[in-house]
Design a protein around this motif. Sequence first.
Motif, PDB file in Angstrom:
ATOM      1  N   ILE A  71      -2.252  -0.113 -28.352  1.00 52.96           N
ATOM      2  CA  ILE A  71      -1.895  -1.477 -28.002  1.00 52.96           C
ATOM      3  C   ILE A  71      -1.408  -1.332 -26.333  1.00 52.96           C
ATOM      4  O   ILE A  71      -1.604  -2.044 -25.530  1.00 52.96           O
ATOM      5  N   LEU A  72      -0.650  -0.355 -26.155  1.00 53.49           N
ATOM      6  CA  LEU A  72      -0.023  -0.218 -24.816  1.00 53.49           C
ATOM      7  C   LEU A  72      -1.270   0.135 -23.940  1.00 53.49           C
ATOM      8  O   LEU A  72      -1.217  -0.298 -22.668  1.00 53.49           O
ATOM      9  N   ILE A  73      -2.009   0.761 -24.338  1.00 55.05           N
ATOM     10  CA  ILE A  73      -3.332   0.865 -23.427  1.00 55.05           C
ATOM     11  C   ILE A  73      -4.178  -0.172 -23.445  1.00 55.05           C
ATOM     12  O   ILE A  73      -4.826  -0.400 -22.175  1.00 55.05           O
ATOM     13  N   GLN A  74      -4.052  -0.931 -24.275  1.00 56.47           N
ATOM     14  CA  GLN A  74      -5.145  -2.155 -24.389  1.00 56.47           C
ATOM     15  C   GLN A  74      -4.790  -3.218 -23.544  1.00 56.47           C
ATOM     16  O   GLN A  74      -5.468  -3.949 -22.951  1.00 56.47           O
ATOM     17  N   VAL A  75      -3.436  -3.204 -23.448  1.00 56.76           N
ATOM     18  CA  VAL A  75      -2.710  -4.604 -22.806  1.00 56.76           C
ATOM     19  C   VAL A  75      -3.545  -4.639 -21.152  1.00 56.76           C
ATOM     20  O   VAL A  75      -3.890  -5.722 -20.834  1.00 56.76           O
ATOM     21  N   PRO A  76      -3.226  -3.475 -20.572  1.00 58.21           N
ATOM     22  CA  PRO A  76      -3.972  -3.862 -19.107  1.00 58.21           C
ATOM     23  C   PRO A  76      -5.516  -4.101 -19.121  1.00 58.21           C
ATOM     24  O   PRO A  76      -5.952  -4.586 -18.180  1.00 58.21           O
ATOM     25  N   VAL A  77      -6.154  -3.326 -20.003  1.00 58.42           N
ATOM     26  CA  VAL A  77      -7.625  -3.723 -20.350  1.00 58.42           C
ATOM     27  C   VAL A  77      -7.832  -5.086 -20.687  1.00 58.42           C
ATOM     28  O   VAL A  77      -8.671  -5.709 -19.907  1.00 58.42           O
ATOM     29  N   VAL A  78      -7.070  -5.860 -21.364  1.00 61.02           N
ATOM     30  CA  VAL A  78      -7.150  -7.228 -21.828  1.00 61.02           C
ATOM     31  C   VAL A  78      -6.894  -7.928 -20.304  1.00 61.02           C
ATOM     32  O   VAL A  78      -7.739  -8.970 -20.236  1.00 61.02           O
ATOM     33  N   ILE A  79      -5.907  -7.978 -19.827  1.00 65.72           N
ATOM     34  CA  ILE A  79      -5.482  -8.340 -18.491  1.00 65.72           C
ATOM     35  C   ILE A  79      -6.861  -8.381 -17.546  1.00 65.72           C
ATOM     36  O   ILE A  79      -7.134  -9.363 -16.849  1.00 65.72           O
ATOM     37  N   SER A  80      -7.138  -6.953 -17.508  1.00 67.52           N
ATOM     38  CA  SER A  80      -8.422  -6.779 -16.511  1.00 67.52           C
ATOM     39  C   SER A  80      -9.477  -7.481 -17.031  1.00 67.52           C
ATOM     40  O   SER A  80     -10.205  -8.390 -16.049  1.00 67.52           O
ATOM     41  N   ILE A  81      -9.857  -7.816 -18.034  1.00 69.05           N
ATOM     42  CA  ILE A  81     -11.304  -8.371 -18.692  1.00 69.05           C
ATOM     43  C   ILE A  81     -11.098  -9.715 -18.268  1.00 69.05           C
ATOM     44  O   ILE A  81     -11.824 -10.499 -17.896  1.00 69.05           O
ATOM     45  N   TRP A  82      -9.782 -10.556 -18.650  1.00 74.02           N
ATOM     46  CA  TRP A  82      -9.495 -11.892 -18.443  1.00 74.02           C
ATOM     47  C   TRP A  82      -9.528 -12.177 -17.116  1.00 74.02           C
ATOM     48  O   TRP A  82     -10.486 -13.105 -16.564  1.00 74.02           O
ATOM     49  N   PHE A  83      -9.045 -11.397 -16.162  1.00 69.74           N
ATOM     50  CA  PHE A  83      -8.972 -11.612 -14.636  1.00 69.74           C
ATOM     51  C   PHE A  83     -10.344 -11.600 -14.090  1.00 69.74           C
ATOM     52  O   PHE A  83     -10.776 -12.110 -13.442  1.00 69.74           O
TER      53      PHE A  83
END
Length: 471
Positions: free
Chosen positions: A292-304
């Motif tokens: 989850i900790l790794i996934q959070v910046p990935v999710v933000i990057s994909i949305w942005f």
Amino acid sequence: MGCYFFEEISLTLIGLSLNILTDLITYDPAPDGSQADYLFHHVKFYRGLSEKGKRKFLRRTKRFIANKDFEFFLDSSKDELLIKTLVASSCIQVTWGLDDTYLDSYSYIGIHRNGIQLKKSRSKSLNALWLKSRGKGSWNNTQEGQFFMGNGRQVGLMEWTSVFIIEAKNDNVLDDFFSAYYKVWCEAARDIMFVVDEEDQLPLNAFGKKLPIIIQHFFEEPEELKRNHPEIYEHTKILLNLDLLEAAEYDFVYAEKIKKEKKIKSSNRALIFSVQDKVRKFALPAGIMYLILIQVPVVISIWFLMGRWTYFSWTFWEIFFVLSFISIFLVHRFYYVKRGLAAYASVVLFIMGFIPFIYSSMHLLNYTVPITRYSQTMPVAKLSELENNLPWFGFTKPHISKILVTEPKYETNEQTGEVTRTDIVVDTFTDQTHIRSAISLFDKNDEVQMHTYKGLFGATVFHGYVIVLKK
């Protein structure tokens, strides 16, 4: 680790001929009230429980028998209840202190003259665990009295202990702490295996086959195991959540004893036993939290990068909620139940893990898989008005993907004399440096086209403006 190479158990059992049980024990064959007598006379573990614990054990035994598919291959019509009770009691002991009570993966129990056959179901012969005696002799001429009339041996304990190790190796035991601590226990067991086998070097592929011996020894000879191998005894107490020697007043549930001694309110066994560091490197929930900790910046990057170009879509959100509900069901069915987590903990893990994963995956696929493309001419008088049509005001900047330069071409119809104008593209700019230079020529007579496409999940994606400069 040796337990990971445990592919198949084929253990040699003490010779057992169940059809002569009536010659060894006296009992009342009547079904009412007799099971408690069987347990009291032949199960040492049961005798050590409190009255409340005895009722709980008997209730679990009856439920175990009701949930399993027994098949007898010997003439034992009046012995069946006794045999079922003793076989069930061995499984109940092994899982007494755990969240997984009945080892449900193995539902079929075949009772033979010289052994017990355990299978996933009656029809699945390929998954059978067949444990039988190598000898052809009867009970009396092999090792008489070794099972339950002497030395604490019990019917079915080796079989269920073997199944228990198989399920643990496959991570199918429904107890989250057990699944993490099992790896720690295997590491500790490796250190004493040469003692159990009386060998200095134990082949790696044979390591897992010896693990059931430790658990069987723990139940049948706890004093001897503690005296000779105190370290593995302590590890086994923690693994099974049982203390057979000092915790009778707690129904042998080790965590409750330590919890009261330390005055800890939490029911987390890692905290109760103070083994956080040992468990942490193996724990599945810890792995999920790191993911989850790794996934959070990935999710933000994909949305942005992708989601911010997407317009609001009811279709997209309807699909998102459908996938979320399906994921909730899968978590409840295969994770919450399987891992033995509390429902609240499962919901938290789902919200923190599955929802961002679904959301970012849908945006990624919707952005990269166009289904239908659209082009619309926008009534724009000046370029500053381009921001009014973007999906996210403030987050999405006007993106001009192309500039077309056209010049008029006039043709006269010789018959009617009518003059028609056609705009011919004479130059195209796609490089951003050239676009920034050419955009200064824009005026209100020029044309702005907005290009969009509908993605895989029905959401419209902004694909850029095309400006047509007319000479």
